[in-house]
Design a protein around this motif. Structure first.
Motif, PDB file in Angstrom:
ATOM      1  N   GLU A   1      58.451  -3.852 -21.237  1.00 53.61           N
ATOM      2  CA  GLU A   1      57.280  -4.354 -20.515  1.00 53.61           C
ATOM      3  C   GLU A   1      56.894  -3.435 -19.349  1.00 53.61           C
ATOM      4  OE1 GLU A   1      55.090  -6.940 -20.877  1.00 53.61           O
ATOM      5  OE2 GLU A   1      55.976  -7.237 -22.841  1.00 53.61           O
ATOM      6  N   VAL A   2      57.894  -2.949 -18.609  1.00 60.92           N
ATOM      7  CA  VAL A   2      57.611  -2.026 -17.504  1.00 60.92           C
ATOM      8  C   VAL A   2      56.997  -0.739 -18.050  1.00 60.92           C
ATOM      9  CG1 VAL A   2      58.668  -0.569 -15.708  1.00 60.92           C
ATOM     10  CG2 VAL A   2      59.341  -2.958 -15.911  1.00 60.92           C
TER      11      VAL A   2
ATOM     12  N   TYR B   1      53.365  -1.436 -19.034  1.00 60.23           N
ATOM     13  CA  TYR B   1      52.562  -1.568 -17.816  1.00 60.23           C
ATOM     14  C   TYR B   1      52.253  -0.203 -17.201  1.00 60.23           C
ATOM     15  CZ  TYR B   1      51.804  -2.099 -12.795  1.00 60.23           C
ATOM     16  OH  TYR B   1      51.323  -1.975 -11.509  1.00 60.23           O
TER      17      TYR B   1
ATOM     18  N   ARG C   1      48.568   1.558 -16.960  1.00 51.11           N
ATOM     19  CA  ARG C   1      48.050   1.842 -15.625  1.00 51.11           C
ATOM     20  C   ARG C   1      47.775   3.335 -15.448  1.00 51.11           C
ATOM     21  NH1 ARG C   1      52.071   1.311 -11.027  1.00 51.11           N
ATOM     22  NH2 ARG C   1      52.302   3.446 -11.675  1.00 51.11           N
TER      23      ARG C   1
ATOM     24  N   LYS D   1      47.237  -9.044 -14.118  1.00 43.59           N
ATOM     25  CA  LYS D   1      48.165  -9.573 -15.118  1.00 43.59           C
ATOM     26  C   LYS D   1      49.620  -9.436 -14.663  1.00 43.59           C
ATOM     27  CE  LYS D   1      49.701  -8.958 -19.881  1.00 43.59           C
ATOM     28  NZ  LYS D   1      49.537  -8.213 -21.132  1.00 43.59           N
ATOM     29  N   TYR D   2      49.927  -8.345 -13.995  1.00 44.98           N
ATOM     30  CA  TYR D   2      51.308  -8.059 -13.607  1.00 44.98           C
ATOM     31  C   TYR D   2      51.582  -8.306 -12.121  1.00 44.98           C
ATOM     32  CZ  TYR D   2      51.954  -5.941 -18.195  1.00 44.98           C
ATOM     33  OH  TYR D   2      52.054  -5.728 -19.547  1.00 44.98           O
ATOM     34  N   LYS D   3      50.672  -8.966 -11.415  1.00 44.80           N
ATOM     35  CA  LYS D   3      50.835  -9.147  -9.962  1.00 44.80           C
ATOM     36  C   LYS D   3      52.090  -9.948  -9.604  1.00 44.80           C
ATOM     37  CE  LYS D   3      47.654 -13.087  -9.331  1.00 44.80           C
ATOM     38  NZ  LYS D   3      48.551 -14.084  -9.766  1.00 44.80           N
TER      39      LYS D   3
ATOM     40  N   GLY E   1      54.833  -9.815 -11.325  1.00 41.01           N
ATOM     41  CA  GLY E   1      55.960  -9.146 -11.955  1.00 41.01           C
ATOM     42  C   GLY E   1      56.006  -9.419 -13.444  1.00 41.01           C
ATOM     43  N   ILE E   2      57.142  -9.137 -14.020  1.00 39.06           N
ATOM     44  CA  ILE E   2      57.342  -9.318 -15.451  1.00 39.06           C
ATOM     45  C   ILE E   2      58.424 -10.368 -15.632  1.00 39.06           C
ATOM     46  CG2 ILE E   2      58.142  -8.207 -17.567  1.00 39.06           C
ATOM     47  CD1 ILE E   2      56.945  -5.610 -16.454  1.00 39.06           C
TER      48      ILE E   2
ATOM     49  N   THR F   1      63.136 -12.111 -13.990  1.00 44.85           N
ATOM     50  CA  THR F   1      61.849 -11.684 -13.471  1.00 44.85           C
ATOM     51  C   THR F   1      62.056 -10.414 -12.672  1.00 44.85           C
ATOM     52  OG1 THR F   1      61.060 -13.960 -13.327  1.00 44.85           O
ATOM     53  CG2 THR F   1      59.881 -12.323 -12.021  1.00 44.85           C
TER      54      THR F   1
ATOM     55  N   ASN G   1      59.959  -7.770 -10.189  1.00 45.97           N
ATOM     56  CA  ASN G   1      58.745  -7.460  -9.450  1.00 45.97           C
ATOM     57  C   ASN G   1      58.398  -5.998  -9.618  1.00 45.97           C
ATOM     58  OD1 ASN G   1      58.479 -10.076  -8.403  1.00 45.97           O
ATOM     59  ND2 ASN G   1      59.966  -9.632  -6.816  1.00 45.97           N
ATOM     60  N   LEU G   2      57.115  -5.717  -9.577  1.00 41.14           N
ATOM     61  CA  LEU G   2      56.636  -4.347  -9.756  1.00 41.14           C
ATOM     62  C   LEU G   2      56.126  -3.796  -8.437  1.00 41.14           C
ATOM     63  CD1 LEU G   2      54.804  -4.905 -13.120  1.00 41.14           C
ATOM     64  CD2 LEU G   2      56.921  -3.661 -12.786  1.00 41.14           C
TER      65      LEU G   2
END
Length: 98
Positions: A38-39, A42, A46, A78-80, A82-83, A93, A95-96
């Motif tokens: 997922e990271v 993303y 981006r 969508k990713y605010k 995190g995942i 979870t 965070n990004l």
């Protein structure tokens, strides 16, 4: 390059459910693999849109810039938070914060 390793901080992020049982190594591996994927998705999305935005700015294409900026903001939105992934009653979870 960021390193992905199981450490105390990551283990604290694992929400243990069902009588606080410990996850098996297979579950931890699966959660980490899902997070890694997922990271990666993303960051790829981006980065790709950022490059397209730069090109639109360089060429002065305002309409394309608006479309891409909207797309970029949708991805960030969508990713605010995190995942979030889960498996067999365990959740993780990440965070990004970048």
């Amino acid at each position: 390059m960021e390193k992905f390793a199981i450490n105390k901080k990551m283990l604290r992020q694992l929400t243990l459910m069902n009588n606080h049982r410990e996850p098996s190594l297979e579950v931890i591996d699966s959660l980490l693999a899902q997070i890694f994927l997922e990271v990666s998705v993303y960051r790829f999305k981006r980065s790709s849109i950022q490059k397209e935005i730069d090109t639109a700015l360089e060429t002065g294409n305002k309409e394309l810039f608006k479309v891409l900026a909207t797309k970029y903001n949708e991805i960030l939105s969508k990713y605010k938070d995190g995942i979030h992934v889960s498996e067999q009653g365990f959740e993780f979870t990440m965070n990004l914060d970048e």
